[in-house]
Design an enzyme around this catalytic site. Structure first.
Site, PDB file in Angstrom:
ATOM      1  N   ARG A 439      56.258  35.136  50.893  1.00 27.37           N
ATOM      2  CA  ARG A 439      55.837  35.719  49.609  1.00 27.37           C
ATOM      3  C   ARG A 439      56.308  37.173  49.459  1.00 27.37           C
ATOM      4  O   ARG A 439      56.446  37.902  50.439  1.00 27.37           O
ATOM      5  CB  ARG A 439      54.324  35.580  49.461  1.00 27.37           C
ATOM      6  CG  ARG A 439      53.951  34.105  49.402  1.00 27.37           C
ATOM      7  CD  ARG A 439      52.470  33.892  49.278  1.00 27.37           C
ATOM      8  NE  ARG A 439      51.951  34.416  48.032  1.00 27.37           N
ATOM      9  CZ  ARG A 439      50.651  34.462  47.751  1.00 27.37           C
ATOM     10  NH1 ARG A 439      49.768  34.016  48.639  1.00 27.37           N
ATOM     11  NH2 ARG A 439      50.247  34.934  46.604  1.00 27.37           N
ATOM     12  N   ASP A 632      44.826  31.718  38.847  1.00 30.30           N
ATOM     13  CA  ASP A 632      44.610  30.800  39.972  1.00 30.30           C
ATOM     14  C   ASP A 632      44.123  29.419  39.522  1.00 30.30           C
ATOM     15  O   ASP A 632      43.970  28.515  40.340  1.00 30.30           O
ATOM     16  CB  ASP A 632      43.581  31.397  40.940  1.00 30.30           C
ATOM     17  CG  ASP A 632      44.126  32.633  41.638  1.00 30.30           C
ATOM     18  OD1 ASP A 632      45.359  32.773  41.715  1.00 30.30           O
ATOM     19  OD2 ASP A 632      43.312  33.462  42.082  1.00 30.30           O
TER      20      ASP A 632
HETATM   21  C1  S3P Z   1      43.861  38.331  43.459  1.00 27.00           C
HETATM   22  C2  S3P Z   1      44.758  38.515  42.455  1.00 27.00           C
HETATM   23  C3  S3P Z   1      45.635  37.459  41.930  1.00 27.00           C
HETATM   24  C4  S3P Z   1      45.188  36.080  42.399  1.00 27.00           C
HETATM   25  C5  S3P Z   1      44.785  36.043  43.843  1.00 27.00           C
HETATM   26  C6  S3P Z   1      43.665  37.023  44.107  1.00 27.00           C
HETATM   27  C7  S3P Z   1      43.047  39.471  43.911  1.00 27.00           C
HETATM   28  O1  S3P Z   1      46.938  37.663  42.402  1.00 27.00           O
HETATM   29  O2  S3P Z   1      46.202  35.142  42.163  1.00 27.00           O
HETATM   30  O3  S3P Z   1      44.345  34.752  44.218  1.00 27.00           O
HETATM   31  O4  S3P Z   1      42.038  39.265  44.605  1.00 27.00           O
HETATM   32  O5  S3P Z   1      43.386  40.604  43.551  1.00 27.00           O
HETATM   33  P1  S3P Z   1      47.941  38.662  41.601  1.00 27.00           P
HETATM   34  O6  S3P Z   1      47.226  39.911  41.434  1.00 27.00           O
HETATM   35  O7  S3P Z   1      49.134  38.816  42.494  1.00 27.00           O
HETATM   36  O8  S3P Z   1      48.258  37.957  40.343  1.00 27.00           O
END
Ligand code: S3P
Length: 760
Positions: A439, A632
């Site tokens: 990632r 999500d």
């Molecule tokens: C999260 C932010 C989201 C989400 C992840 C949890 C967080 O990702 O998809 O499961 O806890 O800040 P992104 O901020 O990269 O979109």
């Protein structure tokens, strides 16, 4: 370390010769006999009574004490003699085998490998290609063939340490031998084997021998042992082991043992100091870390852990089988919010004072965060039924961890840690599992570098991240290129350690738990429109945290009810932060009958019970502004779309391609197997639903979740409207966010069963 694939040829050796008929050799013979092994088994041992006993017990067909006389027709030799006896056995063997067949495979069971390899090179002139060194990680304090146990190797590990020159056929045959005995076979290098064993086996034996000897000397009449109960017995069982064998091991593995002993002595000195000065924090931190590490070890052994699955079964053995149909009824409470659970530990650790957390998600992602702080010296009690007590060390109280911090599958942990660690005085390294390693981390490394951090990544901005400590960070004004709460949070955390102001502008609203929780800990974060900011140099003050249920986990049951005729489900105490309710908005637009009840606020976050009853859904164009608010939830929403009337169109969701899997493609592949019409585009998908209350919406089939928890759960829910069974492979990862998923799915009336977990 590598585990091998599942299908193996049976052990077809025509004649096995075991040299040294003790516990290990005798148990191998017993296990082979029990497995239905057809070949001949003979043994060589200087002690004629061991041979006679082996024959009497039916373990071997024949034997004797002269190795040269026993080699005729042998296809494989297993050397099971003490390490220091190897030299003389190998020279006899080398001389004799010059005259005998070349196809004899030789293996051994020695507890150290470098000395045995050296010995082989000395006696054979080189490491023979047909020699495969090995070590069964099994044993007992008992010795001799009388203690032979056919079950000794079942589900135990055998480590083989092949060389680049090792003959692959010989390796396969040795592997087949141990598999027939019931063992799991792994491979690693000789050097790694010796280091690992020095720490996990040799050091504990040395300590047990030493403790018993020390106590025995202090009390010549051994009077003290009369009063020694469970603790003494458990700790010292292995001090009853064979002295000769262990003397040999310590002589053979000297350097690795000495280095593990140095580490142990340093740890003991720290504890001694803590006991002497009554340093309760150090004692609690050390014991708590150890106690949790010990429990974690249990879950590894019992194979109840996702990490265990990941490390030991790279192919992810946990499979869900879900029967078509079933019901979606009842009241339920899903586990705590993952995002808030991570943040509660992070801020609690850096706060002054003690933070009590309720509702903490005991999933492997948030547990990885918790474990990482323990490794940085923070005393954390729990989790016990969602309760965690964190003894904050203040903004500058973290200690350098002993090695890389392993955050498993968690992108959130890695990205938030990157910001937080960039502000520390010590160097650090962040690593993760195979999925996380793919990632993108440039999205946090780049702006952190602009703040003055020194961060190395692997190629393409991938993990691991190596972060240089002691950087003088400066606040920046950052315009995020993507809507990411993780990037925003990373920069705010780094901003606390930076000089001046750190400002982050987001192209679309993303979850704001970091801002809310920072404010809750008394660290002021301001916001105007799309920009939030904070001043560096502040401090956090501990306070209680009540983590609501995770709307992302609740989503699977919202969708279950939305697609199942007759369904009525209430999800209790769900977090409905406005930056997280995309799923509620999207399902409502699709026509779902969804109501919020008992709305109130806990610790600065809004919560409610969500009731959802079945009513037919219709396909929609998903508003682009809802995408970050439901980021999500799309795997489950795709299943809703497959059950709606007409087309559902998603665009602007390219972020889905860099989640735990490429979620657009992973879902499309699964939908194709079920026979759901869809078209994939770079930033989204069109899904054509085929809804009719009276018939199933699609077929069944076997789906690969690609180790992505949300893909696995989405297809499990899909089975409520399938006309055939859905089998989902590689589901161990569900434990990262939703450890009780299967139990709750069964509770609402789904017919899901699990294969592969706990099948030790
Ligand atoms: C999260 C932010 C989201 C989400 C992840 C949890 C967080 O990702 O998809 O499961 O806890 O800040 P992104 O901020 O990269 O979109």
């Amino acid at each position: 370390m590598e585990a091998s694939a599942d299908v193996w040829p049976p052990c077809q050796e025509s004649h096995l010769l075991i040299v040294g008929l003790g516990l290990i050799g005798g148990s191998l013979a017993a296990a082979l006999r029990q497995s239905g092994f057809k070949g001949r088994i003979s043994a060589c041992d200087p002690n004629p009574s061991e041979i006679a006993l082996g024959i009497n017990l039916g373990l071997i067909d024949s034997g004797g004490s002269q190795l040269t006389e026993l080699l005729d027709g042998v296809s494989m030799v297993v050397l099971a003699v003490p390490v220091l006896a190897m030299e003389s056995v190998m020279s006899t063997l080398s001389a004799a085998l010059h005259r005998a067949s070349e196809h004899v495979v030789i293996t051994d069971v020695g507890s150290t490998k470098a000395t045995i390899r050296d010995c082989a090179v000395r006696t054979f002139g080189e490491m023979p290609p047909a020699m495969v060194l090995g070590h069964p990680i099994a044993g007992s304090e008992k010795s001799g063939v009388a203690a032979a146990n056919a079950a000794l190797y079942i589900n135990h590990k055998v480590i083989l340490t092949p060389e680049p020159t090792t003959d692959s056929d010989a390796l396969t045959r040795v592997e087949a031998l141990w598999r027939a005995a019931g063992a799991d076979v792994l491979q690693m290098s000789v050097e790694r084997h010796d280091q690992v064993l020095a720490r996990t086996s040799h050091l504990p034996h040395l300590l047990a021998f030493s403790l018993v000897d020390t106590l025995a000397r202090q009390d010549e009449r051994l009077e003290i042992f009369r009063y020694a109960a469970g603790g003494f017995r458990d700790f010292t069982r292995i001090a009853g082991s064979d002295p000769v064998m262990w003397r040999d091991i310590f002589i053979a593995n000297r350097d690795a043992v000495l280095s593990s002993l140095d580490d142990f002595e340093a740890g003991l000195a720290r504890l001694r100091q803590a006991v002497e000065s009554g340093d309760s924090d150090t004692l609690i931190a050390t014991f708590d870390r150890a106690s949790h590490a010990r429990h974690y070890f249990d879950t590894l052994l019992n194979k109840t852990s996702y990490q265990a699955e990941y490390h030991m079964q790279p192919h992810g053995k946990v499979t869900y089988r879900v029967q078509p149909g079933g019901q979606a009824q009842g009241r339920l409470r899903v586990p705590g919010d993952k995002s808030m659970s991570h943040r509660s530990i992070m801020l609690g650790a850096l706060a002054e004072g003690v933070t009590e957390v309720k509702g903490f998600l005991e999933g492997e992602d948030s547990l990885a965060t918790l474990q990482s702080f323990r490794e940085m010296g923070v005393a954390i009690e729990g989790p016990h039924q969602g309760r965690v007590t964190i003894h904050g060390v203040g903004m500058h109280g973290l200690k350098a961890p002993a090695g890389p911090l392993y955050v498993g599958n968690s992108g959130t942990a890695m990205r938030l840690f990157a910001g937080l660690l960039a502000g520390q005085a010590f160097d650090s390294e962040l690593t993760g599992d195979e999925s996380l390693t793919k990632r993108p981390m440039g999205r946090v490394a780049d702006p952190l570098r602009l703040m003055g951090a020194t961060i190395d990544t692997a190629e393409g901005g991938r993990p691991p991240l190596r972060i240089k400590g002691g950087a003088a960070l400066k606040g920046i004004n950052y315009d995020m290129p993507m809507a990411s709460a993780q990037v925003k949070s990373c920069l705010l955390l780094a901003g606390m350690y930076a000089e001046g102001e750190t400002r982050v502008r987001e192209p679309a609203p993303t979850r704001d738990h970091t801002e809310r929780m920072l404010n809750g800990f008394g660290y002021s974060v301001s916001r105007e429109g799309d920009t939030c900011w904070l001043q560096g140099g502040g401090k956090l003050t501990a306070g209680p945290i009540d983590v609501p249920s995770d709307i992302s986990s609740a989503t699977f049951f919202l969708v279950a009810a939305a697609i199942t005729p007759g369904a009525d489900i209430t999800l209790e105490h769900v977090g409905i932060n406005p930056t997280r309710i995309g799923v509620i908005n999207i399902l409502s637009l699709m026509g779902a009958d969804l109501t919020l009840e008992n709305e109130h606020e806990v610790g600065g976050e809004p919560v409610a019970d969500i009731r959802i009853r079945y009513t037919p859904l219709k396909g929609i164009d998903i508003p682009v502004d809802q995408v970050p608010l439901a980021i999500d939830e799309f795997p489950a929403l795709f299943i809703a779309a497959a059950n709606a009337q007409g087309k559902t169109r998603l665009r602007g969701a390219e972020e889905l391609r860099v989640k735990e899997s490429d979620r657009i493609q992973a879902m499309a592949d699964g939908l194709a197997i079920l026979g759901v019409e869809h078209t994939v585009v770079e930033d989204g998908i069109d899904i054509v639903g085929n809804a009719d209350d009276n018939v199933a919406s699609y077929g069944g089939g076997r789906i690969d979740s690609l180790g992505d928890h949300r893909i696995a759960m989405a297809f499990a829910i899909a089975s409520l409207r399938a006309n055939e069974e859905i089998i989902i492979d590689d589901c161990a990862n569900v434990a990262t966010s939703f450890p009780d998923f299967v139990a709750l799915a069964q509770h609402i009336g789904m017919r899901v069963s699990v294969e592969g977990a706990n099948d030790a």
